[in-house]
Design a protein around this motif. Sequence first.
Motif, mmCIF file in Angstrom:
data_model
loop_
_atom_site.group_PDB
_atom_site.id
_atom_site.type_symbol
_atom_site.label_atom_id
_atom_site.label_comp_id
_atom_site.label_asym_id
_atom_site.label_seq_id
_atom_site.Cartn_x
_atom_site.Cartn_y
_atom_site.Cartn_z
ATOM 1 N N ALA A 106 0.828 -1.207 0.000
ATOM 2 C CA ALA A 106 0.000 0.000 0.000
ATOM 3 C C ALA A 106 0.863 1.257 0.000
ATOM 4 N N ASN A 107 0.237 2.372 -0.384
ATOM 5 C CA ASN A 107 0.922 3.650 -0.577
ATOM 6 C C ASN A 107 0.611 4.602 0.586
ATOM 7 N N ALA A 108 1.587 4.721 1.508
ATOM 8 C CA ALA A 108 1.370 5.528 2.713
ATOM 9 C C ALA A 108 1.207 7.016 2.385
ATOM 10 N N ASP A 109 1.790 7.469 1.268
ATOM 11 C CA ASP A 109 1.631 8.887 0.890
ATOM 12 C C ASP A 109 0.182 9.191 0.537
ATOM 13 N N ASN A 110 -0.412 8.281 -0.232
ATOM 14 C CA ASN A 110 -1.846 8.446 -0.525
ATOM 15 C C ASN A 110 -2.645 8.311 0.768
ATOM 16 N N GLY A 111 -2.165 7.444 1.655
ATOM 17 C CA GLY A 111 -2.827 7.266 2.947
ATOM 18 C C GLY A 111 -2.884 8.552 3.754
ATOM 19 N N LEU A 112 -1.815 9.346 3.664
ATOM 20 C CA LEU A 112 -1.806 10.645 4.346
ATOM 21 C C LEU A 112 -2.901 11.550 3.783
ATOM 22 N N ASP A 113 -3.068 11.473 2.464
ATOM 23 C CA ASP A 113 -4.140 12.244 1.823
ATOM 24 C C ASP A 113 -5.501 11.829 2.358
ATOM 25 N N VAL A 114 -5.701 10.522 2.456
ATOM 26 C CA VAL A 114 -6.974 10.004 2.972
ATOM 27 C C VAL A 114 -7.151 10.455 4.425
ATOM 28 N N PHE A 115 -6.052 10.463 5.173
ATOM 29 C CA PHE A 115 -6.120 10.798 6.606
ATOM 30 C C PHE A 115 -6.529 12.257 6.847
ATOM 31 N N LYS A 116 -6.398 13.098 5.820
ATOM 32 C CA LYS A 116 -6.783 14.509 5.993
ATOM 33 C C LYS A 116 -8.239 14.640 6.433
ATOM 34 N N LYS A 117 -9.073 13.691 5.987
ATOM 35 C CA LYS A 117 -10.480 13.687 6.415
ATOM 36 C C LYS A 117 -10.598 13.435 7.914
ATOM 37 N N CYS A 118 -9.657 12.698 8.455
ATOM 38 C CA CYS A 118 -9.721 12.307 9.864
ATOM 39 C C CYS A 118 -9.276 13.445 10.764
ATOM 40 N N MET A 119 -8.469 14.361 10.207
ATOM 41 C CA MET A 119 -7.837 15.385 11.033
ATOM 42 C C MET A 119 -8.818 16.427 11.558
ATOM 43 N N ALA A 120 -10.040 16.407 11.048
ATOM 44 C CA ALA A 120 -11.071 17.261 11.635
ATOM 45 C C ALA A 120 -11.323 16.844 13.077
ATOM 46 N N CYS A 121 -11.063 15.596 13.386
ATOM 47 C CA CYS A 121 -11.405 15.057 14.710
ATOM 48 C C CYS A 121 -10.240 14.384 15.433
ATOM 49 N N HIS A 122 -9.149 14.082 14.718
ATOM 50 C CA HIS A 122 -8.041 13.329 15.325
ATOM 51 C C HIS A 122 -6.702 14.018 15.085
ATOM 52 N N THR A 123 -5.831 14.015 16.106
ATOM 53 C CA THR A 123 -4.428 14.369 15.879
ATOM 54 C C THR A 123 -3.646 13.063 15.720
#
Length: 179
Positions: free
Chosen positions: A71-88
Amino acid sequence: MDGFELNKIAGAVLTAMLVIASGKTVMDIGFQKHKPEKAGWALPVTEVKAKTAEPEAAFDAKAVVALLPKANADNGLDVFKKCMACHTPDKGGRNLVGPNLWGVVGRKIATAPGFNYSDAMKGHPGTWTWEELAKYLHGPTQAVPGTRMQFPGVKDNTDLADLLAYMRKLGDTPAPLPQ
Ligand code: HEC
């Protein structure tokens, strides 16, 4: 012949044609032995099934975990941007609407210090294995009914595996990959 005569002849011909044509139609209707299978012409139209009408295929968490080693962790960071509204994601980061996610992979469920989890999450046994994470992040309310995480889930398996590859880095040592 004058014009009037011609008109009369033309009229007679037209009338005759009309009678023949309608007579044929009447005979067609009267003598038709069987109805055609389908009304009208069979047009070469392929029926397109509405995508939304199909039930969602059963989610296969193991299939997502199998994608993880590549899997591609860089793309994963992009996906994680949605989570950052609620998670650090950082070490020692604050709890927001959701708990801090440093070290969450392999952590006992519902144990981020100082976070007030829902009863549903507190009652969910076990640790955050790859499979548990895949299920929860694909469909939070299906995996943990009553969870307070207001998030529809990551429905694309590749994006989900990429997200897990990113989350693997959120620890002092990267969480072990699935065998
Ligand atoms: C709208 C806010 C919100 C968003 C967006 C959100 N979360 Fe959550 N998350 C929460 C809340 C609230 C909880 C606690 C749930 C509970 O107690 O039922 C939680 C819990 C979790 C947990 C369990 C943590 C533990 O300590 O047991 C994980 C893992 C998680 N979220 C990951 C994610 C990821 C990854 C994303 C993005 C793909 C995401 N969340 C998006 C609010 C959110």
